[in-house]
Structures are given as structure tokens and as C-alpha cells.
Design an enzyme around this catalytic site. Structure first.
Site, PDB file in Angstrom:
ATOM      1  N   TYR A  90       0.804  -1.233   0.000  1.00 35.90           N
ATOM      2  CA  TYR A  90       0.000   0.000   0.000  1.00 35.90           C
ATOM      3  C   TYR A  90       0.831   1.274   0.000  1.00 35.90           C
ATOM      4  O   TYR A  90       0.290   2.356   0.225  1.00 35.90           O
ATOM      5  CB  TYR A  90      -0.894   0.063   1.254  1.00 35.90           C
ATOM      6  CG  TYR A  90      -1.695  -1.159   1.561  1.00 35.90           C
ATOM      7  CD1 TYR A  90      -2.643  -1.641   0.671  1.00 35.90           C
ATOM      8  CD2 TYR A  90      -1.524  -1.833   2.761  1.00 35.90           C
ATOM      9  CE1 TYR A  90      -3.395  -2.761   0.971  1.00 35.90           C
ATOM     10  CE2 TYR A  90      -2.271  -2.963   3.066  1.00 35.90           C
ATOM     11  CZ  TYR A  90      -3.203  -3.416   2.172  1.00 35.90           C
ATOM     12  OH  TYR A  90      -3.948  -4.517   2.477  1.00 35.90           O
TER      13      TYR A  90
ATOM     14  N   CYS B 170      14.365 -11.897  -0.578  1.00 37.22           N
ATOM     15  CA  CYS B 170      14.981 -11.810  -1.900  1.00 37.22           C
ATOM     16  C   CYS B 170      14.044 -11.082  -2.847  1.00 37.22           C
ATOM     17  O   CYS B 170      13.445 -11.686  -3.742  1.00 37.22           O
ATOM     18  CB  CYS B 170      15.303 -13.209  -2.407  1.00 37.22           C
ATOM     19  SG  CYS B 170      16.689 -13.870  -1.501  1.00 37.22           S
TER      20      CYS B 170
END
Ligand code: LLP
Length: 478
Positions: free
Chosen positions: A379, A406
Site C-alpha cells: 500500500y 529476496c
């Protein structure tokens, strides 16, 4: 420029950092930090617990929840809305068995939106009649469990769901003989979730928002009135309220004003068609969404001010329509559980990255990340972070706090300032992580979920323990 439409703003350097540069980097803005947060000899303390001791005992990353902060916000809502309203805590923000017990003790009601949340609430002993059940695609099994338990109300979301409930009401087995069970002679209490065409977010709201979404019965399209007709016609169902939820992180009550106005108009129309509804439709539920301060630039209204606005709005609308003022219900999640929790991380790697224009951004990597807080990536959420294990008089360095996953979008705090002498092994604390962080956590990259501890009066205890390697392997069939 964004690397991914749903992702964080990579490579963007805010033109003006003054809004996020605190006068003193050691400051703890009381609007952002838990009520029990302080510094003692420079070290962050939470309800009298030295954050270094918590990290030593439970490890990092760690969610620490200030129990008194949670309980006092429950009380704030109960006091502000008074006896003429029902305050339902929205379980989706965060739920554990202890939270369920605290809510019961504080006298609040509870909203659930899945069989999982319902099951936990019931198993932890929450009174079924104080539970509301939301959801746009409740399964037959979930509905049966809710009816069987005799919950307070099912907030119906579709014509299909009304059909399912009529069928459940018509079968004799569910809840039969269980006192209070909705099959023991009493009707299944339902509310209609109305899509009122209002969308609210922080300071803005749109009164003509698209009803192009999965939730509820469209008001403009006439589905809401048709839903009411089918509930009234449905044997074994009783309409007890109208419901709407207009958005999240709302600071401005104007959106609620429009939504209450539209709900009251609908109620008026329904009573013209079915005068008996004047007696049964006793609740107007305005949903959740009351905002909190994630940073010092956020200025949500007080719970008192919001309660006063909402109560006045409903009274005014009902008086204008000549209706008896119904009970108001609200469903705060974030505003109760958000501010009292902090996430404590340990710094593992520090890397200076040289950007265009001679700007240096210091990447501070911590031992958690998007698996314990997906909100920044999802968001663009902003958070406040401080050096927690000591104070520092060093100058401010422009930093980005990132996790150990990652993925380059694995950002915990996108833009912040931390002391320039920040070192590997220091503890960082991120404020206001109580809502939708643990609840939306994952095992991405096979990281175990952190523990969630409660702190109170100088003591701490685990509400949820850290996941173990065995926990992570227990679904394997090998
Ligand atoms: N009631 C209903 C019907 C809801 O759909 C929601 C939230 C609430 C109450 C509670 O809203 P709150 O007071 O907590 O804002 N994952 C997002 C928030 C999704 C909210 C969904 N519905 C986030 O992390 O911001």
C-alpha cells in the site's frame, strides 16, 4: 516511477524531507508510539520493559504489544460511543486467543470475516451473541457454524448467501436443541451490507464512488432494496440492521455523513414497504475505517470527536426522516490494535547507495521484512522508525529500512532519517504495527513468523510464540 504497479516507489527521492525529519531523532511522538512507550537512559522502554531485554529474551524480529494501550483504546471507544452504540472490534486487524479474552473483558463486541476467525473467537470463549459475521463469499460450512453458535448477526453480502441461509433455516439439524442456537426456534438475525457509493480514504472521500466492487448490495442499482425484500420473504430470517463500510484510515467524518444519509433513506424506503421493519431493524452499522497516526504528519481526529460526529449524523438523518434513532454500530480494527504495537528488529547490514545528484541513501537491512510487514510494499504505507537500543546525538542520515527477503520491494520504511552512527547490532523499533502486519504475515522465503508478546507493568509474556523450523516443515508429506 514504480517498478511494479502495486509495488513501492523505487528510486524516488522526496523533494522535501522536512516533514519526516524529527527535530530530535530520539523523540517518541506520543501520537505515534504506544501509550506505555518511553526512553530510559536513552533506551526505548515499553510498559516498563527495556527493549534490549525483550530482544534478548524473545529474539528479533519481535512484535511487542502494550496491553494497557489496547485495553485503554477499547475503553475510549466504549466511553465515546456510550450505551446507545455497539463497538465491534474488527478481528481481521489482528486476533489471538488473548485478544479475544481482553475484548470480552472490556465489554466490546467482535466482527469476524471467516470461519477461522469465528472458530478462534468461540474457542476462546467469546459470547456468540456479541459476534457479527462479514464476508463476500461465506461457505455453507461457515454459515452453518455461525448459525449453530447463535451469533449476533450475519452481515449478508449476496443473493446467493440469502438463499443459503434460507436453506439452513429450513433444515432441522443445525443447532437444534442448543439454547440460543439460531435453529432453536429463533430466526437467523441478518443485516444487509449496502454498497452506498461512498469511498473514503484519509482526508478525501468520493460520494459517487463506483459500486464496481465485490462487496455488498448496490444501492444505486436497487439490489439493496431487493436484498431486503428477499430477507423479509425468507422464512427463518430476521432483518435486524443495515450495514456499510466505506474505507480505511479515514480522518474526515464527511464520508460517514453521506453513507449514513443513504442508509437512512434506504431504511425509510424499506419501512414504507414493510412497516414491521420499524421494530426489527434496530441497528445502523457504519463499519470500520477510523484512522491512526503512522507518522507525525498524520492527524486523525480523536475517538471522542469521531463518535460525536457519527452520533450526530445518524440522529440528524433519522430526525429528518421521522425515524426512531436506531443503535449505531461501528467496527474499528486498526484504531484499537494499531497504535499499541511496535516491531523490534536488529540491524544486520548497512550499505550506502549513491544516487543521482550526489544523494546518498543508506540501506539499513533488518532481520525481518515483507513477511512481517507487507503494508509498505502493498500500500505504500508510511511508518515511523527509531533507534531503540540507545539514544544518539549523531546527525541524521537519509535511510531506507529494508528486510532480508529476496525481493527489491522488500521495504519496511521507505524514507526515514536515522542517526548517522547507526551500527550493526543496534535495535530498531517501528511504530504502529499492530494492525494488519501480523495478520497479513507470511512465511515468504521460509522465514518463521516472529513472536508476539504482551508487555504490561514491567513484565512481558508471549501471546504467540515464534514459529520454529518444525512448524515450517509440518505440512510436508515428504
Ligand atoms: N468492517 C469491515 C466490514 C471491514 O471490511 C473492515 C476492514 C473493518 C471493519 C475494519 O477496518 P479498520 O478499522 O481496521 O480500518 N489490509 C488493509 C486494511 C483492509 C481493511 C479491510 N476491511 C491495511 O493493511 O490497511
Amino acid at each position: 516511477m514504480r517498478a511494479h504497479p502495486a509495488g513501492p516507489r523505487h528510486g524516488q527521492i522526496p523533494a522535501d524531507h522536512s516533514s519526516i525529519l524529527p527535530v530530535d531523532l530520539n523523540d517518541l511522538d506520543p501520537a505515534v508510539w504506544p501509550r506505555g512507550a518511553d526512553r530510559s537512559a536513552g533506551v526505548l522502554t515499553l510498559a516498563g520493559n527495556d527493549v534490549r531485554d525483550l530482544a534478548a529474551e524473545y529474539g528479533t524480529p519481535l512484535f511487542a504489544m502494550d496491553e494497557q494501550d489496547f485495553r485503554s483504546r477499547c475503553q475510549d471507544f466504549a466511553d465515546a460511543f456510550g450505551s446507545a452504540a455497539d463497538v465491534h472490534y474488527a478481528a481481521k486487524a489482528f486476533l489471538s486467543s488473548h485478544i479475544v479474552k481482553w475484548l470480552a473483558q472490556e465489554g466490546l463486541s467482535l466482527d469476524v470475516c471467516s470461519g477461522g476467525e469465528l472458530g478462534l473467537a468461540l474457542r476462546a470463549g467469546f459470547p456468540a451473541e456479541r459476534i457479527g459475521f462479514h464476508g463476500s463469499n461465506k461457505s455453507q460450512a461457515e454459515l452453518e457454524a455461525a448459525v449453530d453458535a447463535g451469533i449476533g448477526a450475519i452481515i449478508v453480502d449476496s443473493f446467493d448467501e440469502i438463499e443459503r441461509l434460507v436453506e439452513i433455516a429450513g433444515t432441522g439439524s443445525i443447532g437444534a436443541g442448543r439454547p440460543g442456537g439460531a435453529r432453536s426456534g429463533t430466526a437467523i438475525r441478518v443485516m444487509i451490507r449496502v454498497t452506498v457509493g461512498v469511498e473514503a480514504h484519509t482526508h478525501e472521500f468520493i460520494a459517487t464512488a463506483h459500486e464496481d466492487q465485490k462487496f455488498g448490495f448496490s444501492l444505486a442499482g436497487g439490489d439493496a432494496m431487493e436484498g431486503i425484500r428477499r430477507v423479509v420473504a425468507g422464512p427463518g430470517l430476521e432483518l435486524v440492521g443495515l450495514h456499510s463500510h466505506i474505507g480505511s484510515q479515514i480522518f474526515d467524518p464527511s464520508g460517514f455523513e453521506v453513507s449514513a444519509h443513504r442508509l437512512v433513506r434506504l431504511l425509510e424506503q424499506a419501512i414504507v414497504e414493510y412497516p414491521e421493519l420499524a421494530d426489527t431493524v434496530t441497528t445502523l452499522d457504519l463499519g470500520g475505517g477510523l484512522g491512526i497516526a503512522y507518522t507525525s504528519t498524520d492527524t486523525p481526529p480523536s475517538v471522542d470527536a469521531m463518535a460525536k460526529s457519527l452520533t450526530e449524523i445518524v440522529e440528524r438523518e433519522c430526525q429528518a426522516s421521522g425515524l426512531v434513532v436506531p443503535r449505531i454500530a461501528v467496527e474499528p480494527g486498526r484504531a484499537i490494535v494499531g497504535p499499541g504495537t511496535v516491531t523490534v528488529y536488529r540491524v544486520g547490514t548497512i550499505k550506502d547507495v549513491h544516487l543521482d545528484g550526489g544523494v546518498v541513501r543508506r540501506y539499513v537491512s533488518v532481520d525481518g521484512g515483507m513477511s512481517d510487514n507487507i503494508r509498505t510494499a502493498l500500500y505504500d504505507a508510511d511508518y515511523t522508525v527509531v533507534l531503540a537500543s540507545r539514544s544518539s546525538a549523531a546527525p541524521a542520515a537519509r535511510c531506507r529500512v529494508v528486510g532480508k527477503h529476496c525481493e527489491s520491494g522488500d521495504i519496511v520504511v521507505r524514507d526515514c532519517y536515522l542517526p548517522a552512527d547507526l551500527a550493526i547490532g543496534d535495535l530498531l523499533a517501528v511504530a504502529a504495527t499492530g494492525a494488519y502486519c501480523y495478520a497479513m504475515s507470511s512465511n515468504y522465503n521460509r522465514l518463521p513468523r516472529p513472536p508476539l508478546i504482551a508487555v504490561a507493568d514491567g513484565t512481558s509474556r508471549q501471546l504467540l510464540r515464534r514459529e520454529t523450523d518444525d512448524d515450517l516443515m509440518h505440512l510436508e508429506t515428504w
